[in-house]
Design an enzyme around this catalytic site. Structure first.
Site, PDB file in Angstrom:
ATOM      1  N   ARG A  85       0.833  -1.204   0.000  1.00 21.89           N
ATOM      2  CA  ARG A  85       0.000   0.000   0.000  1.00 21.89           C
ATOM      3  C   ARG A  85       0.869   1.257   0.000  1.00 21.89           C
ATOM      4  O   ARG A  85       0.555   2.251  -0.659  1.00 21.89           O
ATOM      5  CB  ARG A  85      -0.925  -0.015   1.216  1.00 21.89           C
ATOM      6  CG  ARG A  85      -1.821   1.206   1.348  1.00 21.89           C
ATOM      7  CD  ARG A  85      -2.907   0.973   2.387  1.00 21.89           C
ATOM      8  NE  ARG A  85      -3.508   2.216   2.843  1.00 21.89           N
ATOM      9  CZ  ARG A  85      -3.369   2.755   4.037  1.00 21.89           C
ATOM     10  NH1 ARG A  85      -2.632   2.124   4.949  1.00 21.89           N
ATOM     11  NH2 ARG A  85      -3.950   3.886   4.357  1.00 21.89           N
ATOM     12  N   HIS A 137       0.490   4.026  -2.809  1.00 21.28           N
ATOM     13  CA  HIS A 137       0.025   5.374  -2.475  1.00 21.28           C
ATOM     14  C   HIS A 137       1.094   6.432  -2.725  1.00 21.28           C
ATOM     15  O   HIS A 137       0.760   7.590  -3.007  1.00 21.28           O
ATOM     16  CB  HIS A 137      -0.461   5.414  -1.033  1.00 21.28           C
ATOM     17  CG  HIS A 137      -1.813   4.814  -0.860  1.00 21.28           C
ATOM     18  ND1 HIS A 137      -2.723   5.259   0.082  1.00 21.28           N
ATOM     19  CD2 HIS A 137      -2.442   3.802  -1.527  1.00 21.28           C
ATOM     20  CE1 HIS A 137      -3.838   4.549  -0.016  1.00 21.28           C
ATOM     21  NE2 HIS A 137      -3.677   3.654  -0.974  1.00 21.28           N
ATOM     22  N   HIS A 154      -5.164  -6.809  -3.685  1.00 21.04           N
ATOM     23  CA  HIS A 154      -5.953  -7.041  -2.479  1.00 21.04           C
ATOM     24  C   HIS A 154      -5.925  -8.509  -2.049  1.00 21.04           C
ATOM     25  O   HIS A 154      -6.484  -8.848  -1.009  1.00 21.04           O
ATOM     26  CB  HIS A 154      -7.397  -6.583  -2.691  1.00 21.04           C
ATOM     27  CG  HIS A 154      -7.559  -5.099  -2.611  1.00 21.04           C
ATOM     28  ND1 HIS A 154      -8.731  -4.452  -2.903  1.00 21.04           N
ATOM     29  CD2 HIS A 154      -6.669  -4.126  -2.269  1.00 21.04           C
ATOM     30  CE1 HIS A 154      -8.566  -3.148  -2.748  1.00 21.04           C
ATOM     31  NE2 HIS A 154      -7.320  -2.926  -2.362  1.00 21.04           N
ATOM     32  N   TRP A 168      -9.072  -9.873   2.689  1.00 21.05           N
ATOM     33  CA  TRP A 168      -9.830 -10.214   1.483  1.00 21.05           C
ATOM     34  C   TRP A 168      -9.802 -11.717   1.219  1.00 21.05           C
ATOM     35  O   TRP A 168     -10.711 -12.250   0.589  1.00 21.05           O
ATOM     36  CB  TRP A 168      -9.235  -9.488   0.279  1.00 21.05           C
ATOM     37  CG  TRP A 168      -9.521  -8.019   0.208  1.00 21.05           C
ATOM     38  CD1 TRP A 168     -10.581  -7.416  -0.414  1.00 21.05           C
ATOM     39  CD2 TRP A 168      -8.723  -6.959   0.750  1.00 21.05           C
ATOM     40  NE1 TRP A 168     -10.489  -6.044  -0.293  1.00 21.05           N
ATOM     41  CE2 TRP A 168      -9.359  -5.730   0.426  1.00 21.05           C
ATOM     42  CE3 TRP A 168      -7.540  -6.911   1.479  1.00 21.05           C
ATOM     43  CZ2 TRP A 168      -8.850  -4.490   0.798  1.00 21.05           C
ATOM     44  CZ3 TRP A 168      -7.028  -5.674   1.851  1.00 21.05           C
ATOM     45  CH2 TRP A 168      -7.686  -4.481   1.512  1.00 21.05           C
TER      46      TRP A 168
END
Length: 335
Positions: free
Chosen positions: A88, A92, A221, A237
């Protein structure tokens, strides 16, 4: 900024150039025509070529060890690997890019500073940045911008995912003054299927991705989980949150997903999300659109049938994401 290099530095530049060719690290070159050799520079790091070379193999090994040791300390099945952590972080850092004006992206490692560090979409990423500090201390020659993105690459590869094409060359800025405005990163929910679908497309189209690349990227994910103290959402997930696979797509397509109403025997008070029949797995509204939108769904179906195809597409799209807005030296070294 551009810098014209006097011809008196020709020998120095040629020696530096000669010692770097053939390595995975290509330091930012310098602008100027030197004895028929045209070199390019799009960064202010005039002396970048003089920096010690980064031992990419060793840095990757140390990142892998960090992730493994951290997982052992946690002992709860979670790790630094997933979309809640270093993957992540890499996404990001890079996902703020806009092809319209070239702003944003991983170059500069501006997430070290406010306001980018405090964006709501970046909540909790200080954990990942702090965890990587020992690597930076051990390898001061690598930029934070390269370290943050490389960590995502290592996490994917070490979790059984594909080999990600990667090159060093990002630099660090001294402040976050050039950070783009908040709001460029994808939200999990925009209040309706239609608005969430359009939002996801708007965000990724702005970066230059198409529908197939969007679906491939969201396949990350498969790794990690959401945390109520960060995003407000809860749960993994998949049941193998430290393993990169096409399981995320299979679950999306084959499970019966219903709105989450309870958590640990109490009413769910967090933002709207979906859960499987066991109540142990979750999907975000922005995940569900991948099977609700026909144009997205066809790629989900493709990746369920062919994990190798998913890995191939993901590797290409993830590498592209990490390079957005990075002024790598021109591929044309000789003019």
């Amino acid at each position: 900024d551009h810098h014209n290099i006097p011809t008196t530095t020709t020998e120095t530049m040629m020696n530096a150039f000669a010692t770097r060719v053939g390595t995975k690290l290509m330091a930012p070159a310098l602008v100027g025509a030197v004895s028929g050799l045209t070199l390019y520079n799009t960064s202010p790091a005039v002396h970048a070529a003089a920096k010690p070379a980064v031992d990419l193999k060793k840095v990757k090994e140390d990142i892998a060890d960090l992730i493994e040791n951290d997982a052992e300390k946690r002992g709860d099945g979670t790790s630094l690997t997933g979309t809640g952590q270093v993957v992540r972080l890499a996404c990001h850092c890079s996902g703020s890019f806009s092809k319209e004006d070239g702003s944003g992206g991983s170059n500069g490692a501006r997430m070290r500073f406010n306001s980018e560090a405090s964006w709501g979409a970046n909540a909790g990423l200080g954990v990942a940045r702090d965890a990587l500090e020992p690597i930076k201390e051990k390898h001061p020659e690598i930029s934070y911008a390269d370290l943050y993105t490389l960590a995502g690459v290592v996490a994917v590869e070490e979790s059984g995912g594909p080999t990600i094409p990667y090159r060093l060359g990002r630099e660090d800025f001294d402040s976050g003054e050039t950070s783009p405005p908040d709001g460029r990163l994808p939200d999990a929910d925009k209040g309706s299927k239609k608005m969430t679908t359009q939002h996801v497309r708007d965000v990724f189209y702005r970066m230059g991705f198409n529908d197939r690349e969007i679906v491939a990227l969201l396949g990350a994910h498969a790794l990690g989980r959401c945390h109520t103290d960060r995003s407000g959402y809860w749960g993994p997930w998949t049941f193998a949150e430290n393993t990169m696979s096409n399981e995320y797509f299979r679950l999306l397509l084959e499970e019966c997903w219903t709105p989450k109403t309870t958590h640990n025997g109490k009413p769910w008070t967090g933002p709207p999300q979906f859960e499987d029949s066991t109540g142990k797995l979750m999907m975000l509204p922005s995940d569900m659109i991948l099977v609700e939108d026909p144009k997205f769904k066809k790629y989900v179906e493709m990746y369920v049938k062919d994990e190798d195809l998913f890995f191939k597409d993901f590797a290409k799209a993830f590498s592209k994401l990490l390079e957005l807005g990075v002024p790598f030296p021109s591929k044309k070294w000789f003019g």
